[in-house]
Each structure stands twice: as C-alpha cells, then as structure tokens.
Design a protein around this motif. Sequence first.
Motif, PDB file in Angstrom:
ATOM      1  N   LEU A  35     -33.720 -34.165 -34.899  1.00  0.00           N
ATOM      2  CA  LEU A  35     -32.594 -34.242 -33.658  1.00  0.00           C
ATOM      3  C   LEU A  35     -31.304 -33.472 -34.105  1.00  0.00           C
ATOM      4  N   GLN A  36     -30.606 -32.601 -32.948  1.00  0.00           N
ATOM      5  CA  GLN A  36     -29.568 -32.106 -33.082  1.00  0.00           C
ATOM      6  C   GLN A  36     -28.668 -32.773 -32.055  1.00  0.00           C
ATOM      7  N   TYR A  37     -27.492 -33.059 -32.395  1.00  0.00           N
ATOM      8  CA  TYR A  37     -26.728 -33.706 -31.538  1.00  0.00           C
ATOM      9  C   TYR A  37     -25.065 -33.121 -31.790  1.00  0.00           C
ATOM     10  N   THR A  38     -24.451 -32.677 -30.637  1.00  0.00           N
ATOM     11  CA  THR A  38     -23.419 -32.371 -30.716  1.00  0.00           C
ATOM     12  C   THR A  38     -22.587 -32.653 -29.524  1.00  0.00           C
ATOM     13  N   SER A  39     -21.518 -32.460 -29.283  1.00  0.00           N
ATOM     14  CA  SER A  39     -20.458 -32.724 -27.920  1.00  0.00           C
ATOM     15  C   SER A  39     -20.091 -31.260 -27.385  1.00  0.00           C
ATOM     16  N   ILE A  40     -20.543 -30.092 -28.059  1.00  0.00           N
ATOM     17  CA  ILE A  40     -20.409 -29.061 -27.643  1.00  0.00           C
ATOM     18  C   ILE A  40     -21.654 -28.018 -27.702  1.00  0.00           C
ATOM     19  N   PHE A  41     -21.994 -27.823 -28.864  1.00  0.00           N
ATOM     20  CA  PHE A  41     -22.985 -26.715 -28.918  1.00  0.00           C
ATOM     21  C   PHE A  41     -24.115 -26.906 -29.957  1.00  0.00           C
ATOM     22  N   ASN A  42     -25.445 -26.634 -29.775  1.00  0.00           N
ATOM     23  CA  ASN A  42     -26.548 -26.621 -30.706  1.00  0.00           C
ATOM     24  C   ASN A  42     -27.267 -25.322 -30.636  1.00  0.00           C
ATOM     25  N   GLN A  43     -27.605 -24.936 -31.689  1.00  0.00           N
ATOM     26  CA  GLN A  43     -28.470 -23.693 -31.731  1.00  0.00           C
ATOM     27  C   GLN A  43     -29.526 -23.782 -32.986  1.00  0.00           C
ATOM     28  N   ALA A  44     -30.516 -23.633 -32.400  1.00  0.00           N
ATOM     29  CA  ALA A  44     -31.769 -23.497 -33.497  1.00  0.00           C
ATOM     30  C   ALA A  44     -32.808 -22.352 -33.129  1.00  0.00           C
ATOM     31  N   GLU A  45     -33.137 -21.781 -34.266  1.00  0.00           N
ATOM     32  CA  GLU A  45     -34.189 -20.666 -34.029  1.00  0.00           C
ATOM     33  C   GLU A  45     -35.710 -21.259 -33.787  1.00  0.00           C
ATOM     34  N   ASN A  46     -35.844 -22.253 -34.305  1.00  0.00           N
ATOM     35  CA  ASN A  46     -37.147 -23.091 -33.999  1.00  0.00           C
ATOM     36  C   ASN A  46     -36.809 -24.464 -34.009  1.00  0.00           C
ATOM     37  N   LEU A  47     -37.102 -25.260 -32.905  1.00  0.00           N
ATOM     38  CA  LEU A  47     -36.974 -26.688 -32.755  1.00  0.00           C
ATOM     39  C   LEU A  47     -38.381 -27.497 -32.825  1.00  0.00           C
ATOM     40  N   LYS A  48     -38.574 -28.581 -33.289  1.00  0.00           N
ATOM     41  CA  LYS A  48     -39.574 -29.516 -33.251  1.00  0.00           C
ATOM     42  C   LYS A  48     -39.005 -30.795 -32.899  1.00  0.00           C
ATOM     43  N   GLY A  49     -38.447 -31.338 -31.655  1.00  0.00           N
ATOM     44  CA  GLY A  49     -37.819 -32.537 -31.599  1.00  0.00           C
ATOM     45  C   GLY A  49     -36.896 -32.419 -30.499  1.00  0.00           C
ATOM     46  N   THR A  63     -32.161 -22.502 -28.186  1.00  0.00           N
ATOM     47  CA  THR A  63     -33.420 -22.474 -29.223  1.00  0.00           C
ATOM     48  C   THR A  63     -34.166 -21.170 -29.071  1.00  0.00           C
ATOM     49  N   LYS A  64     -34.571 -20.522 -29.820  1.00  0.00           N
ATOM     50  CA  LYS A  64     -35.586 -19.602 -29.777  1.00  0.00           C
ATOM     51  C   LYS A  64     -36.890 -20.056 -29.394  1.00  0.00           C
ATOM     52  N   ASP A  65     -37.450 -21.003 -30.233  1.00  0.00           N
ATOM     53  CA  ASP A  65     -38.611 -21.632 -29.768  1.00  0.00           C
ATOM     54  C   ASP A  65     -38.407 -23.125 -29.802  1.00  0.00           C
ATOM     55  N   MET A  66     -39.217 -24.012 -29.070  1.00  0.00           N
ATOM     56  CA  MET A  66     -38.845 -25.542 -28.891  1.00  0.00           C
ATOM     57  C   MET A  66     -40.123 -26.093 -28.640  1.00  0.00           C
ATOM     58  N   SER A 121     -30.945 -23.506 -22.815  1.00  0.00           N
ATOM     59  CA  SER A 121     -31.623 -22.098 -22.934  1.00  0.00           C
ATOM     60  C   SER A 121     -32.627 -22.353 -24.221  1.00  0.00           C
ATOM     61  N   ALA A 122     -33.888 -21.812 -23.794  1.00  0.00           N
ATOM     62  CA  ALA A 122     -34.802 -21.738 -25.052  1.00  0.00           C
ATOM     63  C   ALA A 122     -35.565 -20.730 -24.872  1.00  0.00           C
ATOM     64  N   HIS A 123     -36.107 -19.837 -25.822  1.00  0.00           N
ATOM     65  CA  HIS A 123     -36.896 -18.907 -25.727  1.00  0.00           C
ATOM     66  C   HIS A 123     -38.195 -19.197 -25.532  1.00  0.00           C
ATOM     67  N   ASP A 124     -38.978 -20.160 -26.213  1.00  0.00           N
ATOM     68  CA  ASP A 124     -40.129 -20.704 -25.658  1.00  0.00           C
ATOM     69  C   ASP A 124     -39.893 -22.125 -25.717  1.00  0.00           C
ATOM     70  N   VAL A 125     -40.764 -22.884 -24.743  1.00  0.00           N
ATOM     71  CA  VAL A 125     -40.532 -24.287 -24.484  1.00  0.00           C
ATOM     72  C   VAL A 125     -41.687 -25.089 -24.661  1.00  0.00           C
ATOM     73  N   GLU A 126     -42.128 -26.128 -24.996  1.00  0.00           N
ATOM     74  CA  GLU A 126     -43.117 -26.612 -24.678  1.00  0.00           C
ATOM     75  C   GLU A 126     -42.835 -28.110 -24.822  1.00  0.00           C
TER      76      GLU A 126
END
Length: 778
Positions: free
Chosen positions: A459-473, A483-486, A497-502
């Motif tokens: 889990l990523q949580y913030t009031s302003i901004f989250n950025q992840a290259e690859n996210l599972k969660g 995220t680039k992949d999610m 915004s996400a590059h790939d989303v599942e």
Amino acid sequence: MKKLKIALTALTIFVSSSLFAQNNENSASGVERYAIFIGSNNGGKEHQRLLYAGTDAIAFKKTMSEIGGIPQTNGILLLDPTRSDLDDAMESVSSMINANKHKSKRSEFLFYYSGHSDESALLLGKSSYSYSELKAAITNVPSDVHVVILDSCYSGNFIRTKGGQKQKPFLVDDSAVVKGHAYLSSSSSQEFSQESDEIGSSFFTNAMLTGLRGAADSSGDKKVTLNELYSYAFSETLSKTENSTVGPQHPNYNITLVGSGDLVLSDISNSDSIVMLTPDLKGRLILRDKNGKLVSEINKLNDNPLYLALEKGEYGATLIGKGATLQGSFQLNSGKIYELSPNSLMPVAAAFHRLRGENPADKKSKDDEESSLADDIIGFHLDLSEEEVYVPVEFSLINNELSRGYNKRVVTSFSLGLLHSKVYKANGAMLAFGLNEADYMRGLQFSYFANRAAYVEGLQYTSIFNQAENLKGVQASGIFNVTKDMMGLQAAGIFDSAHDVEGLQAAGIFNVSHDLTGMQAAGIFNVAKKTRGFQAAGILNKADDFEGFQLAGIANYAGNFRGCQLSGVVNIAKDSPDGLVQIGVVNIAGEYNGVQLGLLNISKNGILEFGLSYTSNDNLRYTLNSGAKSLYTVLGASVARENAFGKWIDEEKDAFYIAGLGSRLCVDKFNFDVEWLANFVTAKKDDATIEKEKAEARAKGDDEDDVFEYKTHFFPSVRFSIGFTPLQHLQFFGGILFAIEYEKNAEAFEHTENKLKIDASDMKLYPEIDFGVRFSVN
C-alpha cells in the motif's frame, strides 16, 4: 568446445548470403519461399507414440510464417502423414515453384520433419521413407536452394527416445553432399534426440524456435542467420540434455552452399509484437504465457539489448540472476515493443523446505551473519551484495543521517523519516512527513506529502502524490497517483494514471491508463488506450481499443470496440466490426456488425435513410431508418395528405408519430423488411373534458391555463415491405401495415381514418398499404 569451434569455423566459410534474404527485402530481391512442415507422432507399433512432434511442426510453420518469410499459402503442414501424403506435398510444392518462377529471381525450399526415425528411414506410421528416397525427392524440388531440418528420435518415461538404431544418419553422411543444400540434424550419428514434458516440445526444436524468435541474434541486428541459429541450438540442446538419462545430444550439420555472406532465416523486425530485453537485464530469463506454458528460456549474459518476436498477450517473467530471483508479468500489445528490464520485475521469496536431520550447509561463517539476519527478519531470502547493508530500523531527519556512513544501499524492515527517507529495499513500513523513496517496497508507504517506489507490493498512501514504477496492491492519494504497471487498486480525489492496469482505478475527476484489464471509475472522465473490462464516468469515457463495457452520463468513445457502450447522449466507436451493442441517443461507429439502439444510429455499413410514402388511408408517411441491417431504429410521422404542408393536428384528422425497430434481409438489389412500431396520436380533448379539468384545477388553487388540452393515445402496429434499389442511394418500396386495436387503446382509433378493418376475436386489425421512395446516405 574445440570441436564446436572447428564446426562453427567451417560453417562460417561455407554459408552463403544467397539463402533466405531478409524478409522485409523479399520483394526487392525477388525471393519466393516454400516449405513442408511434418509432425509425425506415430512411428509404428514398435515405437512409443510421441506427444509433441505435431505441435512442434505447427509451431515451426507459424514462426516461419510470421518472421521467416514463408507465406501461409506457400507452406504445407502434414500431421501423421503417409508416404503418399508426403509425395503429394512434394509435387504440390514443385508445381507452385514452376508456376511462380517468372515472378521471382530465386526460389528457396525448407523441409522440416519432427518424428520417429531409424538407421535408414523416417518412420511414418505403418510405412517408412528411406533417406535415399527423401534425398532424391528433395533434390527434385525445382528450387534454387534447399534447407533440410530433421528432428528425429526420442526416449522413454519423462524423456522419450525418437526411434534410432545408432547408425550414422544420412544428414551427416559426407557422401550425401549436394550443391546448394543445407542439412541440419538434431543429433549426431550415435545419439538419440529427445523431447520433454516440461517444455512440451523436443529440446532441439524448442531451441530452434527460441533462437529464430531472437534469442540467437548475437549480432544485435534483429536478424537470425543460419550460423547464429546453429550455434545457439547446439549450445542450448547440449546444455538441456547433458544430464539426461539418454545422454547428451549434439546437433550436427552438413552444408554445401555457394555464395558469400550468411543465410538469414528470420527477421525479428517483421513481428507485430516485440519484447526488448534491456542491456542491464542479465541472467537466466524464463518466459511463460498466461496459461503457464513455457514460451522461452534464455541465458542472457552480455550488455547488449536482445529483441524477441512473440505473440501479443500476457506473459510471466522470471529472471534468475546472481544473488537474486526476480519475477513479474507484462502485457505485450500488437504493434508495440515492450521493454523488459530488471525494473519491471520484483524480488521473490525463496521456497523454504525443512530438512529431516542436520544440514551440513547450516554451518555459517561470520560473513554470513548479516545476510542471515536479513533473511530472518525480512521473511524472504535475498543475498546481500557487497553494496548492500541490512539495517533493521532506519531513522532519517532529512537524508538518512545514521545509515549514510555505511556508503551502501540500505535494506530495512522499518523506516521512519521526518522530511525525507530513502532506502533500497523495505519489507515492512516506511513513514515520513515529507517524502518516502524506495526501490523495492513490500508493505506500507505512508507520507503526508509524497511516496515514490520503483516496485511496490502492498500500500502507498499520501495526501498529495504517489508514484510507483510497478505496483501490486493499492495506491491511495488525495490528489494524484502515477504507476507504470499496476495490479490492484488506484484511488485518488483528483487524478489517477497508470501505464498498465489490472484491477481498478477510481478518481473523483480523471483516470488515465495506457492499458486496462479491470475497471475505471471517475466522476468526470476516463481514458484508456486499451481496455478489457469496464469504464464508468459521469461525463465521458474514452478508449482507443475496447472489449468490455463503457458507461457514461454524456458520451462514450472507443477507437476499436467489442462489447457494450451505454451513454445518456452519444456513443462513438471509430472502428468496431465486432461490436456487441451501442445504446444512447446518438450512436456512431465505423464498420459495425452489432446492435445500435438510439434515436440516430450511424455506421459505415449500416442503414441511414429517409423515406416518403403514400398510403391507402390517404396519408403521407415520413420515416428515418438508422442502425444495423439486423436491427435498426424507425422514427417517423403519418399525416393526412391535405394537412401535410399545413396544420398537422385538428379536430377532424390527426397526425400520429412513429417509433420502433426493424430488421432487413438483403438479396442482391432487393430487400425485405419487417418493422415493429409504436404509434402515438395526439388529439384535442372534447370541450366538456377540458372544462371539467379546468374546474378541478381551480378547486385545487392551480392555474387553469396549465391544463393541457391535448391527449396522446398509443397503438401498436407491424409492417412488412419489399424494396428495390436500382441506384446506390435510391430505393423504391411497397408494403402493408397492420394497426392493432384492443380494448385499452380503442380511443386512439377515434382520431385516425382507416378504410379497411379485420375483426379478429378480441382485437381488430386495420390494414394500410403504402408505396414510396427511400433516399440512403450510406
């Protein structure tokens, strides 16, 4: 190795560039290619039936069709053939070559066989085909170049043996040298060839196919030559079989070709979808499709990029590198090059197995203690390199003041930062008031301002901004997620915004994804370049390619469309031949074979026409038909002829309005239509009724001027017609309509004039004949 070097040197000397010119230059060089692909699982009663010879032949044909320059029409596939089937195929190829000789400067012929063989012949079920006969048949094919690839022999239980009496096969018989021929065999004269359940193929053919799709491209020019392919297939086949129960397998060759340069067998750039292995990706890479079937296994050791031609689809990747194993998944799309790098993958936990008894390896040196401590606390095994240090708890005010002195990348279980904390790997939690940064994050990243991680499982949580290259969660933010992949969930008050989303994207304002498999939900707007699932927005949905369901309050737009579009106002599908349904006020599509339900439906191959007809009841009918031929929408009106250009509603003869659905069958220039219609008659109420309703309004204190003096009546009808189209946009038609009266709608017919009537039990039918003309926009 010395023998291999000698073989490769000889191969380089003899190979000619006149063979298999580059695929994308075929038309310029005038090369036409032909092939026969044979898979024979049945070697007769004395031989165990193989499992993968047929699928190997199918896969070889598919690969050569995609990137080997052999059109589908020029390739013949034979599965478990007889002698006569093989002879017929040889004659067919010869006929094709003779018929097309004037169209090309050179013809090339590939013969591939996978199946049983013995010391002297290919075994084709109950019959055999001797090597001498095969050599003569191939020589008689009137092509300029012959390339023969034989993968024959297999072995018992898990690894089966492909026939064989341990005699020297003709492929490596020096007396069988033929000018302009290249012969490749899957094993040497004294060895068996083998297939494996684990890879679902023979070792030799699997290595050949993997090499053809790019793994053998040692020069990096996106082309695989015969020299490169043989070298790769030799090494891979030997490494996979050297510890087998049957023994090692050494592919062999015999080549006598005239010319200069080298033979190009495949061109990776011709593939519709490509995976690029980045220079920094090194190690043993295993690629599997979405069903878990092994696709490729590649040992990449150099710093050069490697391009692989694969089919579009979902893939899983496992990279076994020095000190770590990484895993991940990716979507390979048509017309795209996907960059697979270590940054696309996540570290994985090593499987733990409890031993019954003392393990001698349990004795650890002092140097192992730090790595062992990390294993115990982190919960997964990841050897620490010399550049890494494990810190159980990391404290940071501004820039990791305590651990900075190590001059190493920090691996931790818990990070607490005031303004900023940066670690290499975290397995637990990262908390900061300002900014959290991690290359690998498992657990929770929480900050007031921003989180950044290359890979996240948790889990990523913030009031302003989250950025992840690859996210599972999960990513959750008050403002913005990227995220680039999610795989999982994104939630933001403003923007996702996400590059790939599942999984799921949810935003109060806006969602954007490069590729989406699951669902998008936004209060205002959704955008997905490719979508397979569900889009929902209060205003607008947009997807360049779409397979699921779009729902919007205002409009839906899809560049390519398969599924359902549902909108309060407008649906647009740019190219949608396989679309299922569009529902909205206005539906617009390109080529469309589905259903359009709306007031106005537009498609390139559908119906959009205006009609005018005169009826036997002295009425003029105006209609607008729009939609697919299988189901179209009808809108229109019918008015008395004398009122057609004046007052449509009076006390004597009233107009009625039409809405319904129709279906059309076209036969040459004739069409046959059936329409189910709802008819609405608006008539003025009688004076007594109007006065009564005004009195009731005054009694309630309402304004009597608000009383509506007209009433709408409904009746159904069905219409049959035949049309003739002498010109593209002009149609003449005639038909008969049956208006249906029953007890509850009898009042409607007091305001229509009907000259014909049929009494039918509890209902009455009013036939009406009409003739007219239609003007088509399409």
